[in-house]
Design an enzyme around this catalytic site. Structure first.
Site, mmCIF file in Angstrom:
data_model
loop_
_atom_site.group_PDB
_atom_site.id
_atom_site.type_symbol
_atom_site.label_atom_id
_atom_site.label_comp_id
_atom_site.label_asym_id
_atom_site.label_seq_id
_atom_site.Cartn_x
_atom_site.Cartn_y
_atom_site.Cartn_z
ATOM 1 N N PRO A 193 8.409 -6.043 -0.686
ATOM 2 C CA PRO A 193 8.723 -5.012 -1.665
ATOM 3 C C PRO A 193 7.790 -3.806 -1.634
ATOM 4 O O PRO A 193 6.583 -3.951 -1.435
ATOM 5 C CB PRO A 193 8.618 -5.736 -3.009
ATOM 6 C CG PRO A 193 7.832 -6.963 -2.731
ATOM 7 C CD PRO A 193 8.116 -7.336 -1.308
ATOM 8 N N ASN A 194 8.388 -2.665 -1.831
ATOM 9 C CA ASN A 194 7.704 -1.362 -1.944
ATOM 10 C C ASN A 194 7.158 -0.820 -0.627
ATOM 11 O O ASN A 194 6.634 0.285 -0.591
ATOM 12 C CB ASN A 194 6.573 -1.412 -3.001
ATOM 13 C CG ASN A 194 7.105 -1.743 -4.372
ATOM 14 O OD1 ASN A 194 8.027 -1.084 -4.835
ATOM 15 N ND2 ASN A 194 6.562 -2.762 -5.011
ATOM 16 N N ARG A 227 3.301 6.251 -0.862
ATOM 17 C CA ARG A 227 2.763 5.381 -1.895
ATOM 18 C C ARG A 227 1.237 5.275 -1.771
ATOM 19 O O ARG A 227 0.742 4.857 -0.722
ATOM 20 C CB ARG A 227 3.391 4.017 -1.643
ATOM 21 C CG ARG A 227 2.829 2.879 -2.397
ATOM 22 C CD ARG A 227 3.339 1.560 -1.820
ATOM 23 N NE ARG A 227 2.913 0.482 -2.672
ATOM 24 C CZ ARG A 227 2.851 -0.791 -2.304
ATOM 25 N NH1 ARG A 227 3.220 -1.144 -1.072
ATOM 26 N NH2 ARG A 227 2.434 -1.708 -3.138
ATOM 27 N N TYR A 264 -2.937 2.988 1.285
ATOM 28 C CA TYR A 264 -2.023 2.545 2.340
ATOM 29 C C TYR A 264 -1.849 3.542 3.486
ATOM 30 O O TYR A 264 -1.129 3.259 4.438
ATOM 31 C CB TYR A 264 -0.654 2.212 1.725
ATOM 32 C CG TYR A 264 -0.723 1.083 0.711
ATOM 33 C CD1 TYR A 264 -1.053 -0.207 1.116
ATOM 34 C CD2 TYR A 264 -0.485 1.308 -0.641
ATOM 35 C CE1 TYR A 264 -1.132 -1.247 0.197
ATOM 36 C CE2 TYR A 264 -0.555 0.278 -1.569
ATOM 37 C CZ TYR A 264 -0.886 -0.997 -1.148
ATOM 38 O OH TYR A 264 -0.956 -2.026 -2.045
ATOM 39 N N ASN A 276 4.972 -9.016 6.358
ATOM 40 C CA ASN A 276 4.106 -8.479 5.313
ATOM 41 C C ASN A 276 4.831 -8.764 4.004
ATOM 42 O O ASN A 276 5.737 -8.026 3.617
ATOM 43 C CB ASN A 276 3.882 -6.977 5.486
ATOM 44 C CG ASN A 276 2.935 -6.427 4.420
ATOM 45 O OD1 ASN A 276 2.633 -7.112 3.443
ATOM 46 N ND2 ASN A 276 2.477 -5.202 4.598
ATOM 47 N N ALA A 300 3.627 -7.692 -2.327
ATOM 48 C CA ALA A 300 3.180 -8.309 -3.588
ATOM 49 C C ALA A 300 3.517 -9.803 -3.650
ATOM 50 O O ALA A 300 2.797 -10.578 -4.302
ATOM 51 C CB ALA A 300 3.799 -7.578 -4.770
ATOM 52 N N GLU A 343 0.954 -13.157 9.385
ATOM 53 C CA GLU A 343 0.999 -12.338 8.170
ATOM 54 C C GLU A 343 0.165 -11.083 8.385
ATOM 55 O O GLU A 343 -0.945 -11.170 8.905
ATOM 56 C CB GLU A 343 0.446 -13.148 6.997
ATOM 57 C CG GLU A 343 0.381 -12.349 5.698
ATOM 58 C CD GLU A 343 0.077 -13.230 4.497
ATOM 59 O OE1 GLU A 343 0.779 -14.245 4.300
ATOM 60 O OE2 GLU A 343 -0.874 -12.903 3.755
ATOM 61 N N HIS A 397 -1.167 -7.212 6.608
ATOM 62 C CA HIS A 397 -1.286 -6.301 5.470
ATOM 63 C C HIS A 397 -1.912 -5.012 5.947
ATOM 64 O O HIS A 397 -2.839 -5.028 6.774
ATOM 65 C CB HIS A 397 -2.161 -6.905 4.364
ATOM 66 C CG HIS A 397 -1.584 -8.165 3.818
ATOM 67 N ND1 HIS A 397 -0.548 -8.159 2.919
ATOM 68 C CD2 HIS A 397 -1.859 -9.462 4.083
ATOM 69 C CE1 HIS A 397 -0.211 -9.414 2.651
ATOM 70 N NE2 HIS A 397 -0.992 -10.228 3.348
ATOM 71 N N ARG A 450 -9.998 -6.010 -2.357
ATOM 72 C CA ARG A 450 -9.303 -5.344 -3.460
ATOM 73 C C ARG A 450 -9.405 -6.161 -4.756
ATOM 74 O O ARG A 450 -10.320 -6.949 -4.907
ATOM 75 C CB ARG A 450 -7.852 -5.066 -3.037
ATOM 76 C CG ARG A 450 -7.798 -4.115 -1.819
ATOM 77 C CD ARG A 450 -6.397 -3.691 -1.478
ATOM 78 N NE ARG A 450 -5.788 -2.960 -2.583
ATOM 79 C CZ ARG A 450 -4.485 -2.732 -2.698
ATOM 80 N NH1 ARG A 450 -3.656 -3.183 -1.755
ATOM 81 N NH2 ARG A 450 -4.002 -2.067 -3.725
HETATM 82 C C1 DQA Z 1 0.047 -5.131 0.941
HETATM 83 C C2 DQA Z 1 -1.022 -5.641 -0.038
HETATM 84 C C3 DQA Z 1 -0.390 -6.233 -1.290
HETATM 85 O O1 DQA Z 1 -1.397 -6.664 -2.193
HETATM 86 C C4 DQA Z 1 0.475 -5.194 -1.991
HETATM 87 O O2 DQA Z 1 1.132 -5.783 -3.094
HETATM 88 C C5 DQA Z 1 1.415 -4.506 -1.087
HETATM 89 C C6 DQA Z 1 0.997 -4.149 0.271
HETATM 90 C C7 DQA Z 1 -0.565 -4.424 2.173
HETATM 91 O O3 DQA Z 1 0.136 -4.298 3.170
HETATM 92 O O4 DQA Z 1 -1.715 -3.964 2.125
HETATM 93 O O5 DQA Z 1 2.519 -4.128 -1.494
HETATM 94 O O6 DQA Z 1 0.787 -6.235 1.427
#
Ligand code: DQA
Length: 149
Positions: free
Chosen positions: A10-11, A18, A23, A74, A77, A98, A100, A107
């Site tokens: 998501p997102n 964003r 990011y 990835n 959240a 995985e 990120h 964080r």
């Molecule tokens: C994320 C890190 C997560 O904590 C966050 O909720 C994201 C992006 C990253 O790629 O740094 O949406 O997965």
């Protein structure tokens, strides 16, 4: 030809716009373009999805069984909350990496724990958009029997 399933949670469709201080400025379209390029340079077939819904991610992982050699994910959240995605990865038993963009370990406390990483072969985080390329490389080496096997 090895087939890789890439899942952005998501997102991540908002990457580039964003919170750029967290990011970076690279869009998801650009990341996907690089993944496609990298995959074809290694003669991999790649299928890429971005999903804002947990159940859809579970469905994608389930549908990959028997047809996909590796998963790059990835979970965004859902990394920190989703027993369902972790269980799907464990059930599928497909080598998964995985990734990120940010360094989740530096964080907020709620981001420092990944529920999903334990069902993956490893985790790469903190290298911005490069985390995807490094993750793809890790997956390639895993599938070639070269690393961590
Ligand atoms: C994320 C890190 C997560 O904590 C966050 O909720 C994201 C992006 C990253 O790629 O740094 O949406 O997965």
């Amino acid at each position: 030809m090895a087939k890789i399933l890439v899942i952005h949670g998501p997102n991540l469709n908002l990457l580039g716009k964003r919170e750029p201080q967290v990011y970076g400025n690279v869009s998801l379209e650009e990341i996907d373009r690089q993944i496609q390029q990298w995959a074809s340079a290694h003669a991999w077939q790649v299928e890429i999805h971005q999903c804002n819904h947990e159940g859809r991610i579970v469905d994608l992982i389930g549908a990959a069984i028997g047809g996909v050699d590796g998963i790059l994910i990835n979970p965004a959240a859902y990394t920190h909350t989703s027993v369902a995605i972790r269980d799907a990865l464990s059930a599928a038993a497909i080598p998964a990496v995985e990734v990120h963009v940010s360094n989740i370990h530096s964080r907020e406390p709620f981001r420092q724990h990944s529920l999903t990483a334990a069902a993956c072969r490893g985790q790469i985080c903190g290298f911005g958009a490069d985390s995807y390329r490094l993750g793809m490389e890790a997956l390639l080496r895993l599938l070639a029997g070269g690393a961590g096997t």
